[in-house]
Design a protein around this motif. Structure first.
Motif, PDB file in Angstrom:
ATOM      1  N   THR A  27       0.843  -1.192   0.000  1.00  7.81           N
ATOM      2  CA  THR A  27       0.000   0.000   0.000  1.00  7.81           C
ATOM      3  C   THR A  27       0.882   1.247   0.000  1.00  7.81           C
ATOM      4  OG1 THR A  27      -0.107  -0.046   2.419  1.00  7.81           O
ATOM      5  CG2 THR A  27      -1.883  -1.137   1.203  1.00  7.81           C
ATOM      6  N   ALA A  28       0.317   2.338  -0.501  1.00  6.79           N
ATOM      7  CA  ALA A  28       1.059   3.590  -0.571  1.00  6.79           C
ATOM      8  C   ALA A  28       1.327   4.130   0.828  1.00  6.79           C
ATOM      9  CB  ALA A  28       0.283   4.614  -1.396  1.00  6.79           C
ATOM     10  N   LYS A  29       2.468   4.795   0.982  1.00  4.36           N
ATOM     11  CA  LYS A  29       2.908   5.282   2.288  1.00  4.36           C
ATOM     12  C   LYS A  29       2.371   6.680   2.595  1.00  4.36           C
ATOM     13  CE  LYS A  29       5.626   5.443   5.992  1.00  4.36           C
ATOM     14  NZ  LYS A  29       5.472   4.530   7.142  1.00  4.36           N
ATOM     15  N   PHE A  30       2.363   7.560   1.596  1.00  6.15           N
ATOM     16  CA  PHE A  30       2.011   8.965   1.801  1.00  6.15           C
ATOM     17  C   PHE A  30       0.617   9.209   1.213  1.00  6.15           C
ATOM     18  CE2 PHE A  30       6.603   8.698   1.724  1.00  6.15           C
ATOM     19  CZ  PHE A  30       6.984   9.476   2.804  1.00  6.15           C
ATOM     20  N   ARG A  54       4.092  25.155  -6.765  1.00  6.25           N
ATOM     21  CA  ARG A  54       4.428  24.598  -5.445  1.00  6.25           C
ATOM     22  C   ARG A  54       4.740  23.112  -5.497  1.00  6.25           C
ATOM     23  NH1 ARG A  54       0.850  25.136   0.194  1.00  6.25           N
ATOM     24  NH2 ARG A  54       1.928  23.441   1.316  1.00  6.25           N
ATOM     25  N   TYR A  55       4.137  22.380  -6.442  1.00 10.01           N
ATOM     26  CA  TYR A  55       4.208  20.922  -6.444  1.00 10.01           C
ATOM     27  C   TYR A  55       4.988  20.409  -7.647  1.00 10.01           C
ATOM     28  CZ  TYR A  55       0.661  21.693  -2.933  1.00 10.01           C
ATOM     29  OH  TYR A  55      -0.004  22.131  -1.812  1.00 10.01           O
ATOM     30  N   HIS A  56       5.617  19.261  -7.441  1.00  8.31           N
ATOM     31  CA  HIS A  56       6.438  18.641  -8.484  1.00  8.31           C
ATOM     32  C   HIS A  56       6.093  17.156  -8.539  1.00  8.31           C
ATOM     33  CE1 HIS A  56       9.949  18.882 -11.181  1.00  8.31           C
ATOM     34  NE2 HIS A  56      10.235  17.655 -10.770  1.00  8.31           N
ATOM     35  N   LEU A  57       5.974  16.627  -9.753  1.00  9.39           N
ATOM     36  CA  LEU A  57       5.544  15.246  -9.957  1.00  9.39           C
ATOM     37  C   LEU A  57       6.688  14.421 -10.514  1.00  9.39           C
ATOM     38  CD1 LEU A  57       3.027  13.326  -9.958  1.00  9.39           C
ATOM     39  CD2 LEU A  57       2.658  14.053 -12.332  1.00  9.39           C
ATOM     40  N   PRO A 134       4.000   7.161  -8.982  1.00  8.29           N
ATOM     41  CA  PRO A 134       4.380   8.566  -8.940  1.00  8.29           C
ATOM     42  C   PRO A 134       4.667   9.050  -7.522  1.00  8.29           C
ATOM     43  CG  PRO A 134       2.010   8.402  -9.046  1.00  8.29           C
ATOM     44  CD  PRO A 134       2.526   7.000  -9.184  1.00  8.29           C
ATOM     45  N   ILE A 135       5.402  10.144  -7.450  1.00  6.53           N
ATOM     46  CA  ILE A 135       5.659  10.837  -6.196  1.00  6.53           C
ATOM     47  C   ILE A 135       5.257  12.293  -6.408  1.00  6.53           C
ATOM     48  CG2 ILE A 135       7.371  11.458  -4.456  1.00  6.53           C
ATOM     49  CD1 ILE A 135       9.224   9.300  -5.800  1.00  6.53           C
ATOM     50  N   LEU A 136       4.341  12.778  -5.598  1.00  2.00           N
ATOM     51  CA  LEU A 136       3.917  14.177  -5.677  1.00  2.00           C
ATOM     52  C   LEU A 136       4.557  14.932  -4.521  1.00  2.00           C
ATOM     53  CD1 LEU A 136       2.187  16.303  -7.103  1.00  2.00           C
ATOM     54  CD2 LEU A 136       0.260  15.599  -5.652  1.00  2.00           C
ATOM     55  N   TRP A 137       5.452  15.850  -4.866  1.00  4.75           N
ATOM     56  CA  TRP A 137       6.294  16.542  -3.887  1.00  4.75           C
ATOM     57  C   TRP A 137       5.801  17.963  -3.644  1.00  4.75           C
ATOM     58  CZ3 TRP A 137      10.090  15.336  -0.551  1.00  4.75           C
ATOM     59  CH2 TRP A 137      10.890  16.368  -0.043  1.00  4.75           C
ATOM     60  N   THR A 143       8.146  17.970   1.537  1.00  6.26           N
ATOM     61  CA  THR A 143       7.720  16.627   1.872  1.00  6.26           C
ATOM     62  C   THR A 143       6.911  16.047   0.724  1.00  6.26           C
ATOM     63  OG1 THR A 143       6.767  15.258   3.636  1.00  6.26           O
ATOM     64  CG2 THR A 143       5.519  17.220   2.989  1.00  6.26           C
ATOM     65  N   ILE A 144       6.621  14.767   0.812  1.00  7.82           N
ATOM     66  CA  ILE A 144       5.784  14.102  -0.177  1.00  7.82           C
ATOM     67  C   ILE A 144       4.321  14.287   0.207  1.00  7.82           C
ATOM     68  CG2 ILE A 144       5.135  11.869  -1.167  1.00  7.82           C
ATOM     69  CD1 ILE A 144       8.043  10.966  -0.734  1.00  7.82           C
ATOM     70  N   VAL A 145       3.546  14.771  -0.740  1.00  5.39           N
ATOM     71  CA  VAL A 145       2.106  14.863  -0.525  1.00  5.39           C
ATOM     72  C   VAL A 145       1.505  13.467  -0.612  1.00  5.39           C
ATOM     73  CG1 VAL A 145      -0.071  15.848  -1.334  1.00  5.39           C
ATOM     74  CG2 VAL A 145       2.061  17.152  -1.589  1.00  5.39           C
ATOM     75  N   SER A 146       1.803  12.767  -1.719  1.00  2.00           N
ATOM     76  CA  SER A 146       1.171  11.469  -1.961  1.00  2.00           C
ATOM     77  C   SER A 146       2.012  10.650  -2.927  1.00  2.00           C
ATOM     78  CB  SER A 146      -0.228  11.671  -2.549  1.00  2.00           C
ATOM     79  OG  SER A 146      -0.846  10.435  -2.854  1.00  2.00           O
ATOM     80  N   ASN A 147       1.964   9.329  -2.756  1.00  2.00           N
ATOM     81  CA  ASN A 147       2.496   8.420  -3.775  1.00  2.00           C
ATOM     82  C   ASN A 147       1.419   7.414  -4.188  1.00  2.00           C
ATOM     83  OD1 ASN A 147       2.585   6.971  -1.338  1.00  2.00           O
ATOM     84  ND2 ASN A 147       4.439   5.835  -1.906  1.00  2.00           N
ATOM     85  N   GLU A 148       0.162   7.805  -4.030  1.00  2.00           N
ATOM     86  CA  GLU A 148      -0.976   6.971  -4.420  1.00  2.00           C
ATOM     87  C   GLU A 148      -1.635   7.567  -5.664  1.00  2.00           C
ATOM     88  OE1 GLU A 148      -3.552   4.698  -5.472  1.00  2.00           O
ATOM     89  OE2 GLU A 148      -2.445   3.927  -3.736  1.00  2.00           O
ATOM     90  N   SER A 149      -1.462   6.900  -6.792  1.00  4.47           N
ATOM     91  CA  SER A 149      -1.897   7.472  -8.066  1.00  4.47           C
ATOM     92  C   SER A 149      -3.400   7.698  -8.135  1.00  4.47           C
ATOM     93  CB  SER A 149      -1.457   6.565  -9.218  1.00  4.47           C
ATOM     94  OG  SER A 149      -2.113   5.306  -9.177  1.00  4.47           O
ATOM     95  N   SER A 150      -4.187   6.784  -7.576  1.00  4.18           N
ATOM     96  CA  SER A 150      -5.640   6.921  -7.673  1.00  4.18           C
ATOM     97  C   SER A 150      -6.136   8.166  -6.944  1.00  4.18           C
ATOM     98  CB  SER A 150      -6.332   5.675  -7.110  1.00  4.18           C
ATOM     99  OG  SER A 150      -6.088   5.543  -5.722  1.00  4.18           O
ATOM    100  N   GLU A 151      -5.391   8.602  -5.938  1.00  6.51           N
ATOM    101  CA  GLU A 151      -5.768   9.803  -5.205  1.00  6.51           C
ATOM    102  C   GLU A 151      -5.170  11.049  -5.845  1.00  6.51           C
ATOM    103  OE1 GLU A 151      -6.252   7.266  -1.066  1.00  6.51           O
ATOM    104  OE2 GLU A 151      -4.648   8.751  -1.196  1.00  6.51           O
ATOM    105  N   ILE A 152      -3.989  10.946  -6.411  1.00  5.74           N
ATOM    106  CA  ILE A 152      -3.389  12.088  -7.108  1.00  5.74           C
ATOM    107  C   ILE A 152      -4.269  12.522  -8.275  1.00  5.74           C
ATOM    108  CG2 ILE A 152      -1.425  12.859  -8.493  1.00  5.74           C
ATOM    109  CD1 ILE A 152       0.350  11.052  -6.725  1.00  5.74           C
TER     110      ILE A 152
END
Length: 329
Positions: A27-30, A54-57, A134-137, A143-152
């Motif tokens: 499962t995704a961490k962030f 602000r964000y980087h993918l 993916p990693i959304l920074w 920090t990492i916002v999310s690494n869960e693609s379905s939520e990004i």
């Protein structure tokens, strides 16, 4: 694909010996969310307000999960607001790398770091878990916002609308209850099903994965006989979540992952549907079959120990699809 344990890198594959030969995805961490005003989303904490620049993918052009986010970034007009870095297609003992010596690989445009794991460690020096894209920074909070693609993709679908004026909605409220079971079946048996078949290490585990996979392919073929898109006459996130698997199917999943009962091109409706989605403005720019073919065959040494990259099929995604006049059921 290795993992971090208490901040230390381990070149360690999934232990299918503990699961009867079956592949089980981590499962995704962030799991934080960008929202229009920075309020908390469905999970994680608040403080991630939608802001330009602000964000980087971080993505892989080979990875179907990362591909989802690139498609939504394109469809929602977020290219100027959210920068990207593309990893090298070869995922070897150090995991995803920011080496830039392959066409299309950009290096880490934000930090200049060598590996994707370094992004995780920058967010949490003691982090444990698989290093995935993916990693959304978040460059503001570092920090990492999310690494869960379905939520990004759901963040991209709505959080920036007030800034871009792009109100295209792929997660319409009136269809959400109907979309969820479709997403669930496609994810379990097809999006992730190809991996469960390809990474199985026993016959029983392979059989348990591949048979439901082709049951779902048949179900989709029938569904698309009377529907232009999965939910009728409106294109939704369910279509894009399916597309990133279909566009890879004949090139890698059919042969490399032993999903060879049939090819995508053997399903007239699914094949035409895939071509239509590919031909939507901007989508073809997100598809890189070279990275896709190279990554799977070169990176998975347990499946392809000699790292021979096959010539592969040459599908004509630009052929007319003929689905314009299909009416919703």
């Amino acid at each position: 694909m290795g993992l971090l344990i208490d901040g230390q890198w381990h070149d360690q594959w999934y232990d299918t010996g503990k699961t009867g030969g079956a592949f089980q995805r981590s499962t995704a961490k962030f799991r934080n969310w960008i929202t229009a005003d920075g309020a908390p989303g469905p999970s994680g904490e608040g403080g991630f307000r939608a802001e330009p620049g602000r964000y980087h993918l971080y993505v892989s052009l080979a990875c179907p999960w990362a591909h989802r986010t690139l498609i939504f970034r394109k469809l929602k007009g977020l290219e100027e607001m959210i920068g990207t870095s593309v990893v090298h297609p070869d995922m070897l003992s150090d995991g995803w790398s920011f080496a830039d010596d392959y066409p299309g690989a950009t290096g880490d445009r934000l930090h200049g770091l060598p590996f994707a794991r370094d992004i995780y460690l920058r967010a949490d020096p003691q982090v444990s878990g698989r290093v995935t894209v993916p990693i959304l920074w978040d460059a503001t909070r570092q920090t990492i916002v999310s690494n869960e693609s379905s939520e990004i993709i759901r963040m991209f679908n709505a959080a920036f609308d007030h800034l871009t004026g792009n109100t295209a909605d792929f997660w319409p409220e009136d269809l959400r209850a109907a979309i969820e079971p479709v997403n669930d079946r496609i994810y379990d048996t097809l999006n992730n099903g190809v991996y469960k078949a390809g990474f199985a290490t026993t016959q029983d585990a392979y059989d348990a994965a591949v048979r439901p996979l082709f049951d779902t392919m048949g179900w989709l073929e029938d569904r698309l006989t009377t529907r232009r898109y999965l939910m009728g006459d409106r294109i939704t996130e369910a279509d894009w979540r399916l597309f990133t698997t279909l566009v890879r199917f004949d090139a890698v999943y059919h042969g490399h992952f032993k999903c060879n009962r049939a090819r995508l091109v053997d399903y007239p409706n699914l094949w035409a549907y895939t071509r239509e989605l590919y031909q939507r403005p901007g989508v073809a720019e997100t598809v890189n079959l070279d990275h896709i073919t190279r990554h799977y065959h070169y990176s998975h040494e347990t499946i392809n120990p000699h790292r021979i990259v096959p010539i592969g099929p040459d599908p004509d995604f630009l052929a007319p699809h003929g689905r314009e006049t299909l009416q919703a059921a």
